[in-house]
Each structure stands twice: as C-alpha cells, then as structure tokens.
Design an enzyme around this catalytic site. Structure first.
Site, PDB file in Angstrom:
ATOM      1  N   TYR A   1      78.099 -11.110 -42.366  1.00  0.00           N
ATOM      2  CA  TYR A   1      78.644 -12.435 -42.647  1.00  0.00           C
ATOM      3  C   TYR A   1      77.674 -13.484 -42.114  1.00  0.00           C
ATOM      4  O   TYR A   1      77.562 -13.693 -40.911  1.00  0.00           O
ATOM      5  CB  TYR A   1      80.023 -12.561 -41.999  1.00  0.00           C
ATOM      6  CG  TYR A   1      80.806 -13.802 -42.380  1.00  0.00           C
ATOM      7  CD1 TYR A   1      80.306 -14.762 -43.258  1.00  0.00           C
ATOM      8  CD2 TYR A   1      82.069 -14.015 -41.839  1.00  0.00           C
ATOM      9  CE1 TYR A   1      81.032 -15.887 -43.591  1.00  0.00           C
ATOM     10  CE2 TYR A   1      82.814 -15.137 -42.167  1.00  0.00           C
ATOM     11  CZ  TYR A   1      82.287 -16.078 -43.036  1.00  0.00           C
ATOM     12  OH  TYR A   1      83.007 -17.200 -43.358  1.00  0.00           O
TER      13      TYR A   1
ATOM     14  N   LYS B   1      78.061 -11.552 -47.105  1.00  0.00           N
ATOM     15  CA  LYS B   1      78.615 -12.815 -47.586  1.00  0.00           C
ATOM     16  C   LYS B   1      77.691 -13.919 -47.110  1.00  0.00           C
ATOM     17  O   LYS B   1      77.476 -14.087 -45.898  1.00  0.00           O
ATOM     18  CB  LYS B   1      80.022 -13.049 -47.045  1.00  0.00           C
ATOM     19  CG  LYS B   1      80.604 -14.385 -47.526  1.00  0.00           C
ATOM     20  CD  LYS B   1      81.932 -14.746 -46.888  1.00  0.00           C
ATOM     21  CE  LYS B   1      82.405 -16.107 -47.407  1.00  0.00           C
ATOM     22  NZ  LYS B   1      83.616 -16.592 -46.717  1.00  0.00           N
TER      23      LYS B   1
ATOM     24  N   ILE C   1      83.328 -14.509 -52.213  1.00  0.00           N
ATOM     25  CA  ILE C   1      84.368 -14.546 -51.180  1.00  0.00           C
ATOM     26  C   ILE C   1      84.497 -16.017 -50.827  1.00  0.00           C
ATOM     27  O   ILE C   1      83.668 -16.568 -50.110  1.00  0.00           O
ATOM     28  CB  ILE C   1      83.983 -13.703 -49.953  1.00  0.00           C
ATOM     29  CG1 ILE C   1      83.688 -12.262 -50.362  1.00  0.00           C
ATOM     30  CG2 ILE C   1      85.105 -13.742 -48.909  1.00  0.00           C
ATOM     31  CD1 ILE C   1      83.125 -11.397 -49.236  1.00  0.00           C
TER      32      ILE C   1
END
Length: 315
Positions: free
Chosen positions: A145, A175, A216
């Site tokens: 992330y 992400k 996302i």
C-alpha cells in the site's frame, strides 16, 4: 520482470475501503457495517476492509479482528475481501495478516510501518519479510500500500522488485494512492502481471489498457455499480460513457474531506443520519457542506440504488 497474477485478480475488479459506522458512544456499529458490506458486494464491489477511508488507524486491533469475523459470519465470502493489515507495530501487523489469511481472504493490503520517517528499503524489506515468514502460509497474498502523502514512507520500485524476487507467490500487487500517474504507469510497465490498483476510478481510462487490476477507491463506497460497469464494459463506447460518469462524481467528492463526505452521502441515501459519525480527530461535515455536496451530486443525476437493506438496519 514478469509475474503470474493470482486468479483472484485475473479480471479487473473494484474494491471499496468500506467506511465504518459508529454508535452514539463511538463504538463500531457492526450491524450497519455488515449491511453496508452486503450492499457493496451486491453492487459488484469487493471489500477492502480497514483501508484509509475505513478509519482503520482509528480502530483497535481487537475491533478489526472482531469486525472481520462478524462480516464473514454474516455469510459474506472472504474471497471478496482485501483487509488492511499494515501497522506500525510488527506484532500487530503479523496478527492482523495471520487472521485475514486464516479467514480465507483474497489478500492482505499492507501499509508500511508509518511512524518512523526516512527508513531504508532494507528496513521495509525486513518488515514485510518478517510478516510473511511469521504468518508462514502458502495462502498469504500481500498487496503493498503506497500512500506516501499519509505515511511519509514510500514503497519504492526497488523495494517492490526485491519483494517479488524473494516472495514471487506471496507479494502479488500494490495499491498506488500517490496520485502520481507517472508512478502508476511506471509500475504497470516495470511489473507486468503484478496486480497494480490505482486509487482513483478517474485513472482507469489510462490504467486499464496498461494492465491495471482495477481500482481500490474511496468513492467505490458510493458508486460501486458504476465502477464495476466501467470495468465490465463490452465496448469502447460503453467504457467511455462510464468513465465520464465515475470521474465527475469522483471529482465532486474528492474536493471535500473524503471520509466525512462519504459518510454524509451514505447517511443521505440510506436515510440514516447515524452514518455521519466519525471518530476524533476527524469531524463530520456541517449541514451547509453536506447540502452543497448533495446538490452537486443531484446535478450529476447521482443515486445510490437499493439502499433498503441499510434503511432496515436503521429502523
């Protein structure tokens, strides 16, 4: 470098970092949360539980454990879930990641430890490696992330390359919430087969042709069906239409404080003002702010269909 993308991410998908409702006493409101998760899945979204817009870092370890269990016990397939499991404390990250893996979740979305700044790639590699080794499961799938504007700790391309080389079956995606298209496009180019998820549906028009795994996105909380329709568009013309729709809604909402704005929208369409609560230090939108935002969305013909399940919980 070529990576084999896991079957769970073979087809582009949208995941929502599910906003978390709270009671008047600021406890987690599990019934409302479960009902909203059901609605999101019914609209075509997966669940990135405990993401940034879930107020995850305002939730305790015990709350995150219990809430994941309650969602699964409610009959929602854990294969639809990418819980956030990163934490500053290594033991917490291990516990959260182990729990998600043992529950059968599709993967674990892992922030780097975000308190210490200026840490090296060697230190971050050791963090992720220690989590992977401690969980010790062939089922574990880690998605990194990257959100340096919040963490102050970037996930570099060099670190990604090292982790893929060391754990090719485990570290399977990222992400990218940096908002830097040059970085996202470079990830897509350098790591074909890696599941790269931009954090905005507004980037899908550029990202999908380069192999993006979907998105996302915070605003997947309010327009999951529209984003899923974009990802599943059968023709270029259809995709362009959906791109325009989702991008305009995204622009309207991201101009506001994101978490209070999302909760205000859900509260309106669920006819349930309880959804407006946030945990300090966040504060809810005031009536003027939420009214202006809802007027903008009304002008865009925006709606959130089939919210009856949430209204029933409120009753």
């Amino acid at each position: 470098m070529s990576i084999h993308r896991p079957s769970a991410f073979a087809k582009p998908r949208v995941f929502a970092p599910v906003v978390t409702p709270f009671t008047a006493g600021l406890a987690v409101d599990a019934p409302r949360f479960v009902a909203f998760c059901r609605w999101l899945v019914g609209q075509g979204a997966g669940l990135a539980l405990f993401g940034t817009n879930s107020e995850a870092n305002s939730l305790s370890l015990a709350e995150r454990h219990a809430l994941l269990d309650q969602v699964i016990e409610a009959g929602i397939d854990p294969a639809q879930m990418l819980p956030g499991t990163g934490a500053c404390a290594l033991p917490d990250a291990i516990a959260l990641t182990r729990h998600a893996t043992e529950a059968g979740c599709a993967g674990a979305l892992m922030l780097p430890p975000f308190f210490y700044k200026g840490v090296s790639d060697d230190g971050l590699f050791a963090y992720y490696s220690d989590v992977i080794q401690a969980v010790g499961s062939d089922r574990l799938r880690v998605l990194l992330y990257h959100i340096p504007q919040f963490t102050g700790v970037p996930i570099t391309h060099t670190l990604i390359e090292r982790l893929i080389e060391a754990y090719p079956q485990t570290v399977v995606g990222v992400k990218d919430s940096s908002g830097d298209w040059a970085n996202t496009s470079a990830m897509l180019e350098k790591f074909p087969g890696f599941a790269v998820f931009p954090a905005s549906e507004g980037l899908l028009g550029k990202a999908l042709p380069l192999g993006a795994a979907g998105c996302i996105s915070a605003t997947a909380n309010i327009q999951p069906h529209a984003i899923a329709s974009l990802l599943n568009a059968a023709t270029l013309e259809e995709r362009v239409v959906w791109e325009g729709k989702v991008a305009t809604v995204r622009l309207a909402v991201q101009a506001q404080p994101m978490i209070p704005a999302l909760k205000s929208i859900v509260a309106h369409f669920a006819n349930d003002p309880e959804w407006n609560r946030v945990r300090p230090p966040l504060t809810p939108m005031n009536l003027a702010q939420s009214g202006a935002l809802l007027q903008q969305l009304q002008a865009l013909d925006f709606s959130m269909p089939s919210m009856a399940s949430l209204a029933a919980v409120a009753a």
